[in-house]
Design an enzyme around this catalytic site. Structure first.
Site, PDB file in Angstrom:
ATOM      1  N   ALA A  21       0.830  -1.309  -0.059  1.00 24.73           N
ATOM      2  CA  ALA A  21      -0.191  -0.138   0.086  1.00 24.73           C
ATOM      3  C   ALA A  21       0.873   1.318   0.004  1.00 24.73           C
ATOM      4  O   ALA A  21       0.385   2.518   0.209  1.00 24.73           O
ATOM      5  CB  ALA A  21      -0.768   0.137   1.116  1.00 24.73           C
ATOM      6  N   GLY A  22       2.199   1.060   0.041  1.00 26.77           N
ATOM      7  CA  GLY A  22       2.936   2.315  -0.007  1.00 26.77           C
ATOM      8  C   GLY A  22       2.785   3.415   1.067  1.00 26.77           C
ATOM      9  O   GLY A  22       2.953   4.336   0.995  1.00 26.77           O
ATOM     10  N   SER A  24       4.711   3.591   4.034  1.00 22.24           N
ATOM     11  CA  SER A  24       5.751   3.917   4.856  1.00 22.24           C
ATOM     12  C   SER A  24       6.925   5.045   3.945  1.00 22.24           C
ATOM     13  O   SER A  24       7.815   4.712   3.366  1.00 22.24           O
ATOM     14  CB  SER A  24       6.682   2.823   5.118  1.00 22.24           C
ATOM     15  OG  SER A  24       6.194   2.214   6.299  1.00 22.24           O
ATOM     16  N   TRP A  25       6.754   6.222   4.025  1.00 19.11           N
ATOM     17  CA  TRP A  25       7.483   7.305   3.360  1.00 19.11           C
ATOM     18  C   TRP A  25       8.948   7.165   4.417  1.00 19.11           C
ATOM     19  O   TRP A  25       8.903   7.155   5.506  1.00 19.11           O
ATOM     20  CB  TRP A  25       6.856   8.776   3.859  1.00 19.11           C
ATOM     21  CG  TRP A  25       7.646  10.030   3.622  1.00 19.11           C
ATOM     22  CD1 TRP A  25       8.004  10.783   4.660  1.00 19.11           C
ATOM     23  CD2 TRP A  25       8.339  10.260   2.320  1.00 19.11           C
ATOM     24  NE1 TRP A  25       8.872  11.910   4.156  1.00 19.11           N
ATOM     25  CE2 TRP A  25       8.875  11.580   2.536  1.00 19.11           C
ATOM     26  CE3 TRP A  25       8.144   9.947   1.187  1.00 19.11           C
ATOM     27  CZ2 TRP A  25       9.467  12.091   1.684  1.00 19.11           C
ATOM     28  CZ3 TRP A  25       8.883  10.621   0.189  1.00 19.11           C
ATOM     29  CH2 TRP A  25       9.680  11.704   0.423  1.00 19.11           C
ATOM     30  N   GLY A  26      10.080   7.165   3.473  1.00 17.55           N
ATOM     31  CA  GLY A  26      11.291   7.054   3.850  1.00 17.55           C
ATOM     32  C   GLY A  26      11.508   5.524   3.918  1.00 17.55           C
ATOM     33  O   GLY A  26      12.792   5.251   4.015  1.00 17.55           O
ATOM     34  N   GLU A 176      10.405   2.481  18.028  1.00 18.53           N
ATOM     35  CA  GLU A 176      10.398   1.327  16.840  1.00 18.53           C
ATOM     36  C   GLU A 176      10.856   0.088  17.260  1.00 18.53           C
ATOM     37  O   GLU A 176      11.041  -0.902  16.657  1.00 18.53           O
ATOM     38  CB  GLU A 176      10.955   1.827  15.623  1.00 18.53           C
ATOM     39  CG  GLU A 176      10.366   3.423  15.140  1.00 18.53           C
ATOM     40  CD  GLU A 176       9.179   3.119  14.352  1.00 18.53           C
ATOM     41  OE1 GLU A 176       9.207   2.141  13.378  1.00 18.53           O
ATOM     42  OE2 GLU A 176       8.394   4.031  14.238  1.00 18.53           O
ATOM     43  N   ARG A 216      12.616   7.751  13.371  1.00 16.49           N
ATOM     44  CA  ARG A 216      11.082   7.382  13.729  1.00 16.49           C
ATOM     45  C   ARG A 216      11.510   7.073  15.295  1.00 16.49           C
ATOM     46  O   ARG A 216      10.532   7.051  16.061  1.00 16.49           O
ATOM     47  CB  ARG A 216      10.856   6.094  13.149  1.00 16.49           C
ATOM     48  CG  ARG A 216      10.525   6.093  11.676  1.00 16.49           C
ATOM     49  CD  ARG A 216       9.808   4.775  11.477  1.00 16.49           C
ATOM     50  NE  ARG A 216       9.720   4.565   9.911  1.00 16.49           N
ATOM     51  CZ  ARG A 216       9.226   3.300   9.457  1.00 16.49           C
ATOM     52  NH1 ARG A 216       8.600   2.461  10.178  1.00 16.49           N
ATOM     53  NH2 ARG A 216       9.110   3.314   8.023  1.00 16.49           N
ATOM     54  N   HIS A 252      15.517   2.301   9.936  1.00 12.01           N
ATOM     55  CA  HIS A 252      15.775   1.802  11.098  1.00 12.01           C
ATOM     56  C   HIS A 252      17.132   1.496  11.110  1.00 12.01           C
ATOM     57  O   HIS A 252      17.748   1.184  10.243  1.00 12.01           O
ATOM     58  CB  HIS A 252      14.952   0.568  11.369  1.00 12.01           C
ATOM     59  CG  HIS A 252      13.333   0.687  11.452  1.00 12.01           C
ATOM     60  ND1 HIS A 252      12.344  -0.172  10.970  1.00 12.01           N
ATOM     61  CD2 HIS A 252      12.750   1.427  12.351  1.00 12.01           C
ATOM     62  CE1 HIS A 252      11.169   0.198  11.244  1.00 12.01           C
ATOM     63  NE2 HIS A 252      11.366   1.219  12.259  1.00 12.01           N
ATOM     64  N   ASP A 254      18.513  -1.212  12.030  1.00 12.61           N
ATOM     65  CA  ASP A 254      18.666  -2.522  11.683  1.00 12.61           C
ATOM     66  C   ASP A 254      18.863  -2.671  10.109  1.00 12.61           C
ATOM     67  O   ASP A 254      18.857  -3.762   9.674  1.00 12.61           O
ATOM     68  CB  ASP A 254      17.718  -3.555  12.317  1.00 12.61           C
ATOM     69  CG  ASP A 254      16.231  -3.611  11.698  1.00 12.61           C
ATOM     70  OD1 ASP A 254      16.131  -2.569  10.941  1.00 12.61           O
ATOM     71  OD2 ASP A 254      15.329  -4.361  12.244  1.00 12.61           O
ATOM     72  N   CYS A 370      14.120  -8.018  10.067  1.00 11.34           N
ATOM     73  CA  CYS A 370      12.944  -7.251  10.444  1.00 11.34           C
ATOM     74  C   CYS A 370      11.723  -8.462  11.071  1.00 11.34           C
ATOM     75  O   CYS A 370      10.873  -7.941  11.781  1.00 11.34           O
ATOM     76  CB  CYS A 370      12.428  -6.511   9.386  1.00 11.34           C
ATOM     77  SG  CYS A 370      13.359  -5.230   8.532  1.00 11.34           S
TER      78      CYS A 370
HETATM   79  O1  SUG Z   1       7.682  -0.204   9.140  1.00  8.77           O
HETATM   80  N1  SUG Z   1       7.045  -1.308   5.971  1.00  8.77           N
HETATM   81  C1  SUG Z   1       7.460  -1.598   7.492  1.00  8.77           C
HETATM   82  C2  SUG Z   1       8.780  -2.357   7.406  1.00  8.77           C
HETATM   83  C3  SUG Z   1       9.556  -2.601   8.631  1.00  8.77           C
HETATM   84  C4  SUG Z   1      10.638  -3.248   8.678  1.00  8.77           C
HETATM   85  N2  SUG Z   1      11.166  -3.426   9.840  1.00  8.77           N
HETATM   86  C5  SUG Z   1      12.542  -3.312  10.246  1.00  8.77           C
HETATM   87  N3  SUG Z   1      13.328  -2.720   9.635  1.00  8.77           N
HETATM   88  N4  SUG Z   1      12.826  -3.871  11.474  1.00  8.77           N
HETATM   89  C6  SUG Z   1       7.772  -0.188   7.950  1.00  8.77           C
HETATM   90  O2  SUG Z   1       8.199   0.744   7.347  1.00  8.77           O
HETATM   91  C7  SUG Z   1       5.183  -1.115   4.550  1.00  8.77           C
HETATM   92  C8  SUG Z   1       3.676  -1.226   4.306  1.00  8.77           C
HETATM   93  C9  SUG Z   1       3.020  -0.856   3.088  1.00  8.77           C
HETATM   94  O3  SUG Z   1       3.837   0.196   2.344  1.00  8.77           O
HETATM   95  O4  SUG Z   1       2.041  -1.570   2.494  1.00  8.77           O
HETATM   96  C10 SUG Z   1       5.769  -1.016   5.955  1.00  8.77           C
HETATM   97  O5  SUG Z   1       4.831  -0.978   6.789  1.00  8.77           O
END
Ligand code: SUG
Length: 446
Positions: A21-22, A24-26, A176, A216, A252, A254, A370
């Protein structure tokens, strides 16, 4: 005296509404795959295969359940009313991006579920859990209540386990979870050094901060968790993430560093003040020398590190050293693949590299690391926890059959308003809490 302890990994089982669904900006992958067709069944099976492979290798592997999505209580709290089908219909037609947000299967990334401090580090010698408020993204900010319930259902005995509520859900306390937290130690049962990495200082507007993408995690959130968990300041390091790295898509820590035992594998762009971070860890780490495995931009450009998720790998102890469990994308990018070959030949602590296919998750910016929450447990704590979530052949069989029976193999945005999907999800999750022996944890079960 130190007790024997193991690192257990709890992977998030991918939920039936996994979609792109896009949101997460960044997060570069999330934005570039927006509206791609997802395959929830394949995603869940990829995750289960990863868990099974690690369990077969003798690692203690657990599973954390997905959450109920679409989450109707959130839609109702935001003013959508009527029967479930009416709520879905109204959200789908009037606010499809909100429906997408409450439908995300983002709880699969359990590195963001909570921060966990092992009993060897805490003042009361219990394992402490604080679910992350994930306040930076709306779709993730609704995770912590059910995450908290699931963790309490698994780690119930208060003699061993302490649970805190999530921090206040405001940007100054953006948290986070374990994705910004690494523990270094001489042995899992020994007191370790907990490294908290933050993106921004909230209460100082002059402090360095990213310019393009959001930070974050705040220092204030990390400090609050260290206080809540009863960590002594001699065993804690707070380090600022390099703002330039955040602006290059490292949302993040990680995504740019991973630690295990006495080894820290990181890119030279990871920290704002690298020398200080290493110095602080070295002065606090007892019983072992820090093995700093530094990757330069010449070895692997930051852009390639982000695209391959090289650092979002699991670093695991093996009988003869450490294994780096990397996503398949690491073998598709030449600089990274070459670097990995050199790494195992270098005679350092990382002696093997293994590839895991988690492509469905990777397209949303979630690699092997993750997908897992690390919980260090003494032998006693391991026997005190609820064992129904520990992966073995029988659980793998049951969960695979369950996924095959309940999951779709194709999902697009317009499916999210389908009342049948909600029904399928609830039926599946109700069965799942039975399989895992968790009792009622979802809103629709309460
Ligand atoms: O929070 N992606 C997650 C990915 C999390 C990764 N976790 C770690 N690095 N530990 C986030 O950005 C995308 C969902 C979407 O676009 O449909 C999303 O939430």
């Amino acid at each position: 005296m130190a007790r024997h302890a193991v690192e257990a990994n709890f992977d998030g089982l991918v939920g039936p509404t996994h979609n792109y669904a896009g949101l997460s900006w960044g997060n570069v992958a999330s934005k570039s795959n927006v509206h791609a067709v997802s395959n929830p069944k394949e995603a869940a099976l990829q995750g289960l295969a990863k868990m099974k492979r690690l369990a077969d290798r003798g690692y203690v592997q657990g599973v954390l359940p997905p959450h109920e999505r679409p989450h109707l209580p959130t839609l109702r709290a935001l003013g959508f009313a009527g029967a479930d089908a009416e709520v879905l219909e109204a959200a789908a037609s009037r606010h499809p991006s909100l429906l997408a947000a409450v439908s995300s299967a983002s709880t699969m990334w359990t590195a963001n579920a909570a921060t966990v401090s092992p009993s060897a580090d805490t003042a009361d010698h219990r394992v402490h859990f604080t679910p992350a408020n994930l306040g930076a993204k709306f779709h993730r900010s609704i995770e912590h209540p059910v995450t908290g319930r699931a963790l309490k259902a698994i780690f119930t005995d208060e003699a061993y386990f302490a649970h805190h509520p999530a921090l206040p859900s405001v940007s100054q306390f953006g948290d986070e979870g374990a994705a910004n937290h690494t523990r270094l130690c001489s042995g899992y049962g020994e007191p370790g050094v907990e490294l908290f990495v933050y993106g921004q200082v909230a209460f100082n507007e002059q402090a360095p901060a990213p310019k393009l993408y959001p930070a974050r995690q705040t220092l204030e959130a990390s400090q609050a968790i260290a206080r809540l968990h009863g960590l002594s300041k001699d065993h804690v390091v707070f380090a600022q993430q390099n703002p330039e790295a955040i602006d290059a898509g490292v949302f993040h820590n990680d995504v740019i560093a991973v630690g295990n035992s006495n080894a820290l594998f990181y890119h030279e762009m990871a920290f704002l003040d690298e020398d200080k971070v290493l110095g602080d860890i070295r002065s606090r780490l007892k019983g072992a020398e820090l093995e700093a495995i530094r990757v330069t931009s010449e070895d692997v450009p930051l852009e390639d590190a982000v695209a391959s998720y090289l650092f979002n790998s699991q670093l695991l102890n093996t009988p003869d050293g450490m294994m780096l469990a990397v996503p398949g994308e690491c073998r598709e990018i030449e600089t990274v693949s070459r670097y990995l070959d050199d790494l195992v030949r270098s005679g350092g602590p990382i002696t093997s590299v293994e590839v895991f296919d988690v492509k469905q998750s990777m397209r949303n910016g979630g690699g092997p690391a993750c997908l897992r929450l690390r919980v260090v447990l003494s032998d006693e704590e391991l026997s005190a926890m609820h064992r129904g979530v520990i992966m073995d052949d029988a659980l793998y069989e049951r969960l695979t059959t369950w996924v095959e029976a309940h999951y779709r193999d194709e999902l697009v945005q317009s499916d999210l308003g389908d009342p049948m999907l909600l029904e399928e999800v609830r039926k599946a999750l109700d069965e799942l809490t039975g399989i895992l022996g968790l009792g009622a944890i979802y809103d629709f079960q309460l």
